[in-house]
Design a protein around this motif. Sequence first.
Motif, PDB file in Angstrom:
ATOM      1  N   GLY A 301       0.794  -1.217   0.000  1.00 34.94           N
ATOM      2  CA  GLY A 301       0.000   0.000   0.000  1.00 34.94           C
ATOM      3  C   GLY A 301       0.828   1.269   0.000  1.00 34.94           C
ATOM      4  O   GLY A 301       0.428   2.279  -0.598  1.00 34.94           O
ATOM      5  N   ALA A 302       1.989   1.241   0.661  1.00 29.77           N
ATOM      6  CA  ALA A 302       2.837   2.432   0.709  1.00 29.77           C
ATOM      7  C   ALA A 302       3.324   2.809  -0.687  1.00 29.77           C
ATOM      8  O   ALA A 302       3.314   3.993  -1.068  1.00 29.77           O
ATOM      9  CB  ALA A 302       4.022   2.202   1.633  1.00 29.77           C
ATOM     10  N   ALA A 303       3.742   1.806  -1.452  1.00 25.26           N
ATOM     11  CA  ALA A 303       4.215   2.069  -2.807  1.00 25.26           C
ATOM     12  C   ALA A 303       3.097   2.608  -3.689  1.00 25.26           C
ATOM     13  O   ALA A 303       3.284   3.541  -4.471  1.00 25.26           O
ATOM     14  CB  ALA A 303       4.809   0.800  -3.416  1.00 25.26           C
ATOM     15  N   VAL A 304       1.919   2.014  -3.550  1.00 26.73           N
ATOM     16  CA  VAL A 304       0.774   2.467  -4.340  1.00 26.73           C
ATOM     17  C   VAL A 304       0.416   3.908  -3.982  1.00 26.73           C
ATOM     18  O   VAL A 304       0.137   4.739  -4.849  1.00 26.73           O
ATOM     19  CB  VAL A 304      -0.435   1.541  -4.113  1.00 26.73           C
ATOM     20  N   ALA A 305       0.437   4.223  -2.670  1.00 29.90           N
ATOM     21  CA  ALA A 305       0.097   5.578  -2.226  1.00 29.90           C
ATOM     22  C   ALA A 305       1.093   6.601  -2.768  1.00 29.90           C
ATOM     23  O   ALA A 305       0.706   7.675  -3.244  1.00 29.90           O
ATOM     24  CB  ALA A 305       0.059   5.626  -0.708  1.00 29.90           C
ATOM     25  N   VAL A 306       2.376   6.283  -2.699  1.00 25.81           N
ATOM     26  CA  VAL A 306       3.395   7.210  -3.186  1.00 25.81           C
ATOM     27  C   VAL A 306       3.283   7.370  -4.703  1.00 25.81           C
ATOM     28  O   VAL A 306       3.348   8.490  -5.229  1.00 25.81           O
ATOM     29  CB  VAL A 306       4.802   6.722  -2.795  1.00 25.81           C
ATOM     30  N   ALA A 307       3.097   6.246  -5.411  1.00 23.78           N
ATOM     31  CA  ALA A 307       2.952   6.319  -6.868  1.00 23.78           C
ATOM     32  C   ALA A 307       1.745   7.168  -7.253  1.00 23.78           C
ATOM     33  O   ALA A 307       1.815   7.989  -8.172  1.00 23.78           O
ATOM     34  CB  ALA A 307       2.818   4.909  -7.450  1.00 23.78           C
ATOM     35  N   GLY A 308       0.640   6.977  -6.547  1.00 23.76           N
ATOM     36  CA  GLY A 308      -0.556   7.758  -6.830  1.00 23.76           C
ATOM     37  C   GLY A 308      -0.368   9.235  -6.555  1.00 23.76           C
ATOM     38  O   GLY A 308      -0.799  10.090  -7.334  1.00 23.76           O
ATOM     39  N   ALA A 309       0.295   9.550  -5.437  1.00 24.57           N
ATOM     40  CA  ALA A 309       0.504  10.956  -5.072  1.00 24.57           C
ATOM     41  C   ALA A 309       1.424  11.653  -6.065  1.00 24.57           C
ATOM     42  O   ALA A 309       1.141  12.781  -6.507  1.00 24.57           O
ATOM     43  CB  ALA A 309       1.083  11.040  -3.659  1.00 24.57           C
ATOM     44  N   VAL A 310       2.526  11.003  -6.417  1.00 27.69           N
ATOM     45  CA  VAL A 310       3.478  11.603  -7.357  1.00 27.69           C
ATOM     46  C   VAL A 310       2.837  11.796  -8.726  1.00 27.69           C
ATOM     47  O   VAL A 310       2.966  12.854  -9.361  1.00 27.69           O
ATOM     48  CB  VAL A 310       4.738  10.723  -7.466  1.00 27.69           C
ATOM     49  N   THR A 311       2.125  10.762  -9.180  1.00 24.23           N
ATOM     50  CA  THR A 311       1.466  10.854 -10.483  1.00 24.23           C
ATOM     51  C   THR A 311       0.373  11.918 -10.474  1.00 24.23           C
ATOM     52  O   THR A 311       0.225  12.688 -11.434  1.00 24.23           O
ATOM     53  CB  THR A 311       0.865   9.495 -10.874  1.00 24.23           C
ATOM     54  N   GLY A 312      -0.389  11.991  -9.395  1.00 20.69           N
ATOM     55  CA  GLY A 312      -1.442  12.996  -9.292  1.00 20.69           C
ATOM     56  C   GLY A 312      -0.886  14.402  -9.342  1.00 20.69           C
ATOM     57  O   GLY A 312      -1.431  15.279 -10.026  1.00 20.69           O
ATOM     58  N   ALA A 313       0.220  14.642  -8.614  1.00 22.94           N
ATOM     59  CA  ALA A 313       0.834  15.967  -8.631  1.00 22.94           C
ATOM     60  C   ALA A 313       1.323  16.324 -10.027  1.00 22.94           C
ATOM     61  O   ALA A 313       1.167  17.460 -10.489  1.00 22.94           O
ATOM     62  CB  ALA A 313       1.993  16.016  -7.636  1.00 22.94           C
ATOM     63  N   ALA A 314       1.905  15.341 -10.728  1.00 23.54           N
ATOM     64  CA  ALA A 314       2.391  15.595 -12.090  1.00 23.54           C
ATOM     65  C   ALA A 314       1.238  15.873 -13.045  1.00 23.54           C
ATOM     66  O   ALA A 314       1.334  16.754 -13.914  1.00 23.54           O
ATOM     67  CB  ALA A 314       3.207  14.399 -12.576  1.00 23.54           C
ATOM     68  N   LEU A 315       0.120  15.155 -12.900  1.00 30.03           N
ATOM     69  CA  LEU A 315      -1.042  15.394 -13.750  1.00 30.03           C
ATOM     70  C   LEU A 315      -1.606  16.798 -13.525  1.00 30.03           C
ATOM     71  O   LEU A 315      -2.010  17.479 -14.472  1.00 30.03           O
ATOM     72  CB  LEU A 315      -2.121  14.341 -13.481  1.00 30.03           C
ATOM     73  N   LEU A 316      -1.642  17.221 -12.268  1.00 30.38           N
ATOM     74  CA  LEU A 316      -2.098  18.574 -11.972  1.00 30.38           C
ATOM     75  C   LEU A 316      -1.196  19.616 -12.644  1.00 30.38           C
ATOM     76  O   LEU A 316      -1.676  20.605 -13.209  1.00 30.38           O
ATOM     77  CB  LEU A 316      -2.121  18.804 -10.466  1.00 30.38           C
ATOM     78  N   ALA A 317       0.122  19.384 -12.567  1.00 28.21           N
ATOM     79  CA  ALA A 317       1.067  20.330 -13.166  1.00 28.21           C
ATOM     80  C   ALA A 317       0.910  20.385 -14.681  1.00 28.21           C
ATOM     81  O   ALA A 317       0.892  21.472 -15.280  1.00 28.21           O
ATOM     82  CB  ALA A 317       2.495  19.944 -12.791  1.00 28.21           C
ATOM     83  N   VAL A 318       0.786  19.217 -15.308  1.00 19.40           N
ATOM     84  CA  VAL A 318       0.626  19.175 -16.768  1.00 19.40           C
ATOM     85  C   VAL A 318      -0.660  19.878 -17.176  1.00 19.40           C
ATOM     86  O   VAL A 318      -0.687  20.680 -18.114  1.00 19.40           O
ATOM     87  CB  VAL A 318       0.623  17.721 -17.269  1.00 19.40           C
TER      88      VAL A 318
END
Length: 360
Positions: A301-318
Amino acid sequence: MDEQRPGLSDPSPATLRRWRRRLADEREEARVYRELAERRHGEEREILLALAEAEARHAAHWERLLGERIGRPRRGTLRMRTLAFLARHLGWVFVLALMQRAENRIPYGAPDVPASIVADERIHAEVVRGLAMRGRARLSGTLRAAVFGVNDGLVSNIALVLGVVGGGATPGTVLLTGLSGLLAGALSMAAGEYVSVSSQRELLSASAPDEAARESIPRLDVDANELALVYRARGMSAEEARHRADTVLRRSRTGPLPELPGVADPEVVGTGFGAAVSSFVFFAAGAALPVLPFLAGMAGGAAVAVAGAVTGAALLAVGAVVGVLSGAPPLRRALRQLAIGAGAAATTYLLGLLFGATVV
């Protein structure tokens, strides 16, 4: 005169603060245009300097209103100071897109803003829109490949990673799947962009006027020729085409050969190689983010949470960047981008849970 309008001869402290803020912002806007002009040449530089002069004229209006009450020089708003900083260090198309939004933020309904300044700012917004359009046209091919590349990398790989996680794959399998998706997707995107941009350039080149036809214009019979048909075939009305043809024929007898109507410059769409490289690099960059936690040895779950957070932040930036460059509200574009990525990732994760994929 503005000084004779009610409330302007005996301004309140709040009014004085507002005038000082507007003075600071006008000075900051002039500074932004001068900074941008330093990075341009020719006509674009002249236009930007003219805008800077116009903002200086607006600043002079607030200086006259304040008179001896002008006080110490103030800094502009954080927004305008940020734009001045970006004008020095960032691409000018991005800054122009932001300036276009800034020009539209003039308080049109405020009674102490002269109608002439309101009209000026509306025209400034159109001037900036035109300059930004030029820049967007130059960047269109490579920029499109970059934006689509990073967005597709983010969405496709987070969906792929969460899909196999939902199916119960081991961390090693998730990592292998993510890296395979990165490479396969980047190669596919690069190949697709190369073919797409190259084909578009070929279509534009095939539609360009023939130089031999242009050189034949001076030898046409003035009373019987089909030159007007050329202009009608390119979209002009019959009357407009006939008038244009007559003008061209007259000028061709005494001056340089006129240009026949053409299509967009192939350089506007960029090169196939440039689009392919841009697409590959940006897709790989976007696709790498969902894999980073697994590369770092995280699992569960920790890996999934970090992957989701990083990807979400990048999607917001794009999404925000696309919004700014297109002149749309950046927050709305950012949230839309995030919703699309989250929807794709949730769908594949649920499918993984549903089918319980067994990885050998």
